[in-house]
Design an enzyme around this catalytic site. Sequence first.
Site, mmCIF file in Angstrom:
data_model
loop_
_atom_site.group_PDB
_atom_site.id
_atom_site.type_symbol
_atom_site.label_atom_id
_atom_site.label_comp_id
_atom_site.label_asym_id
_atom_site.label_seq_id
_atom_site.Cartn_x
_atom_site.Cartn_y
_atom_site.Cartn_z
ATOM 1 N N VAL A 1 12.159 13.526 25.341
ATOM 2 C CA VAL A 1 11.468 12.228 25.339
ATOM 3 C C VAL A 1 10.006 12.407 24.900
ATOM 4 O O VAL A 1 9.424 11.507 24.290
ATOM 5 C CB VAL A 1 11.596 11.522 26.710
ATOM 6 C CG1 VAL A 1 10.861 10.196 26.711
ATOM 7 C CG2 VAL A 1 13.066 11.290 27.062
ATOM 8 N N GLU B 1 3.102 16.433 29.206
ATOM 9 C CA GLU B 1 3.420 17.377 30.289
ATOM 10 C C GLU B 1 4.938 17.464 30.317
ATOM 11 O O GLU B 1 5.598 16.598 30.882
ATOM 12 C CB GLU B 1 2.863 16.860 31.626
ATOM 13 C CG GLU B 1 1.351 16.678 31.651
ATOM 14 C CD GLU B 1 0.594 18.000 31.779
ATOM 15 O OE1 GLU B 1 1.213 19.011 32.177
ATOM 16 O OE2 GLU B 1 -0.613 18.022 31.477
ATOM 17 N N THR C 1 11.120 17.359 27.327
ATOM 18 C CA THR C 1 10.669 17.695 25.981
ATOM 19 C C THR C 1 11.286 16.726 24.965
ATOM 20 O O THR C 1 10.615 16.299 24.023
ATOM 21 C CB THR C 1 11.042 19.165 25.672
ATOM 22 O OG1 THR C 1 10.335 19.994 26.615
ATOM 23 C CG2 THR C 1 10.648 19.569 24.265
ATOM 24 N N CYS D 1 9.296 20.858 37.470
ATOM 25 C CA CYS D 1 9.064 21.285 36.076
ATOM 26 C C CYS D 1 8.712 22.761 36.000
ATOM 27 O O CYS D 1 9.051 23.426 35.026
ATOM 28 C CB CYS D 1 7.960 20.444 35.462
ATOM 29 S SG CYS D 1 6.434 20.455 36.419
HETATM 30 P P1 NAD Z 1 12.469 11.806 31.169
HETATM 31 O O1 NAD Z 1 11.814 12.362 29.953
HETATM 32 O O2 NAD Z 1 13.906 11.437 31.078
HETATM 33 O O3 NAD Z 1 11.728 10.463 31.644
HETATM 34 C C1 NAD Z 1 10.324 10.411 31.862
HETATM 35 C C2 NAD Z 1 9.843 8.991 31.652
HETATM 36 O O4 NAD Z 1 10.109 8.600 30.314
HETATM 37 C C3 NAD Z 1 10.517 7.946 32.559
HETATM 38 O O5 NAD Z 1 9.530 7.036 33.003
HETATM 39 C C4 NAD Z 1 11.514 7.275 31.637
HETATM 40 O O6 NAD Z 1 11.738 5.930 31.941
HETATM 41 C C5 NAD Z 1 10.864 7.389 30.262
HETATM 42 N N1 NAD Z 1 11.849 7.511 29.187
HETATM 43 C C6 NAD Z 1 13.082 8.091 29.257
HETATM 44 N N2 NAD Z 1 13.700 8.038 28.058
HETATM 45 C C7 NAD Z 1 12.836 7.409 27.218
HETATM 46 C C8 NAD Z 1 12.897 7.055 25.834
HETATM 47 N N3 NAD Z 1 13.955 7.342 25.085
HETATM 48 N N4 NAD Z 1 11.833 6.436 25.293
HETATM 49 C C9 NAD Z 1 10.746 6.151 26.024
HETATM 50 N N5 NAD Z 1 10.627 6.474 27.346
HETATM 51 C C10 NAD Z 1 11.662 7.079 27.940
HETATM 52 O O7 NAD Z 1 12.187 12.849 32.323
HETATM 53 P P2 NAD Z 1 12.694 12.818 33.824
HETATM 54 O O8 NAD Z 1 14.170 13.063 33.858
HETATM 55 O O9 NAD Z 1 12.161 11.637 34.533
HETATM 56 O O10 NAD Z 1 11.937 14.114 34.408
HETATM 57 C C11 NAD Z 1 12.436 15.402 34.268
HETATM 58 C C12 NAD Z 1 11.745 16.145 33.142
HETATM 59 O O11 NAD Z 1 10.352 16.038 33.277
HETATM 60 C C13 NAD Z 1 12.054 17.633 33.152
HETATM 61 O O12 NAD Z 1 12.231 18.080 31.833
HETATM 62 C C14 NAD Z 1 10.792 18.241 33.754
HETATM 63 O O13 NAD Z 1 10.557 19.576 33.415
HETATM 64 C C15 NAD Z 1 9.744 17.327 33.215
HETATM 65 N N6 NAD Z 1 8.560 17.352 34.072
HETATM 66 C C16 NAD Z 1 7.432 17.922 33.599
HETATM 67 C C17 NAD Z 1 6.306 18.001 34.430
HETATM 68 C C18 NAD Z 1 5.025 18.640 33.972
HETATM 69 O O14 NAD Z 1 4.036 18.504 34.673
HETATM 70 N N7 NAD Z 1 4.999 19.322 32.842
HETATM 71 C C19 NAD Z 1 6.361 17.475 35.708
HETATM 72 C C20 NAD Z 1 7.538 16.886 36.137
HETATM 73 C C21 NAD Z 1 8.639 16.824 35.310
#
Ligand code: NAD
Length: 467
Positions: free
Chosen positions: A203, A221, A201, A255
């Site tokens: 990011v 998502e 959420t 998630c």
């Molecule tokens: P994250 O938000 O840290 O990263 C997701 C993507 O965003 C990665 O590719 C990363 O490189 C990029 N990113 C990270 N920080 C960024 C920034 N400051 N600016 C731009 N891009 C950035 O998430 P994560 O740790 O990879 O995944 C876990 C999270 O994702 C959990 O909160 C989980 O609930 C959520 N998730 C949601 C779903 C869904 O379908 N709703 C599915 C899987 C995971």
Amino acid sequence: MTTTEPIPTTDLAAIPAEVDRLRVAVRQGVTRPIEWREAQLDGIIRFAKEHTDALIDAMEADLGRPRIEGWLADVSSAITEAEYVRKHVRKWAKPRRAKLPLNALPGSARIVPEPLGVALIISPWNYPVNLVLEPMTAALAAGNAVALKPSELAPATSSLIARVLPRYLDERAFAVFEGGVDVSTAVLKEQFDHIFFTGSTAVGRVVMRAAAEHLTPVTLELGGKSPVIVADDADLDVAATRIAWGKTFNAGQTCIAPDYVLASAKVRDQLVERIAAAWTTFFGDDAAASPDLGRIVNGRHHQRLVDLLDGQPVAVGGSHDASARFLEPTIVVDPDPTSPLMTDEIFGPILPVLTVESIDEAINFVNDRPKPLALYAFTSDDELSGKIMGSTSSGGGCINHTLLHFTPHELPFGGVGPSGMGRYHGQAGFDTFSNLRGILRKPTAIDPPLLYPPYTDRKVAALKKLT
Ligand code: NAD
């Protein structure tokens, strides 16, 4: 478990030209023909089928995850989704007839799905194949070019996708940007026609802010805390097994994993006992030795989870080993609802179980917090499940199970409020990546002057009657 090398990072200076390249392909109409879209979907299916073992190896290396989980939740579900979309894309892409009111006659109306253009897909690490291929399936089916940013935290999978997937697709309309926050930030400066982001959420907010700069529509998502409400009349054995499974599949790094449980004092202790028993059945007496329990993705997340347990009333499990990134499936009974364990998304195999006096109290507990991605209700009473679902909100959910609402192609998947916006899977995904253009066709043979000035009294009276 092996540890993989960090991925090579995309040269930031090369990003604008790569995005331009995709825009040119869209302008030239490369992505529009239905045959082209079908060929890309065939490419995704062939890629996943021909590289199943390599993809599962990569996920095992990145996540220390049981191979069957990589097959079930990532590869097989992405293949079946792509096959389903491949089967229906011709029908979905056709203009859809719309009815006209009497006063709009004569004429005919159509909703014409057209590609949006260049779609950016940013993916997380936890299901690093599925959460790349399923959004891509939807975007390509709808006739878009795709820029993909896989997660740097699943480096082996990211690198395999970046090296091999382009060979299965029309490279004029596909680009992969590998790397971390710096790459993501640079990519987000470019203008896209849609951004599909899966991740946290926090990011999600960054992505939406960047999208606002170009007024680009977004699908977000995101995550959150998905509650489970267990009613007194629930089949406790089944509930315990299904909650235990949902909480430890991919070591709880899902998630839509059940985040916490709400149950009355009447059933709480039995439920805790049976969830613990289910974990023993799944993983044996020594979960650390089980090949069927995944590991925590990295040291930072492992420490974050260990910190969440600090000072908490642990009732089951609680052991951990940073060197193996192992965390035993753990239950915390009645933690302080204001502690980080109950305010942050857990994203690991820790299950808080909270005592409530009634279903109404459980409903109020859920409604006092941000709208979750999923909500699970366990009860044998249809009226009660109707009441729980009817008086709460969530992106999706299950009655008497966990996680499984993700897979049916005809169930649109997505969040609500801080757990996300927009939907995908099946036709919902196709529509997300399409501009549903409303087109009215009028004949020219007759052209009554009623609409046009001068607005005489007769015309005004007639218009008021007709409209
Ligand atoms: P994250 O938000 O840290 O990263 C997701 C993507 O965003 C990665 O590719 C990363 O490189 C990029 N990113 C990270 N920080 C960024 C920034 N400051 N600016 C731009 N891009 C950035 O998430 P994560 O740790 O990879 O995944 C876990 C999270 O994702 C959990 O909160 C989980 O609930 C959520 N998730 C949601 C779903 C869904 O379908 N709703 C599915 C899987 C995971």
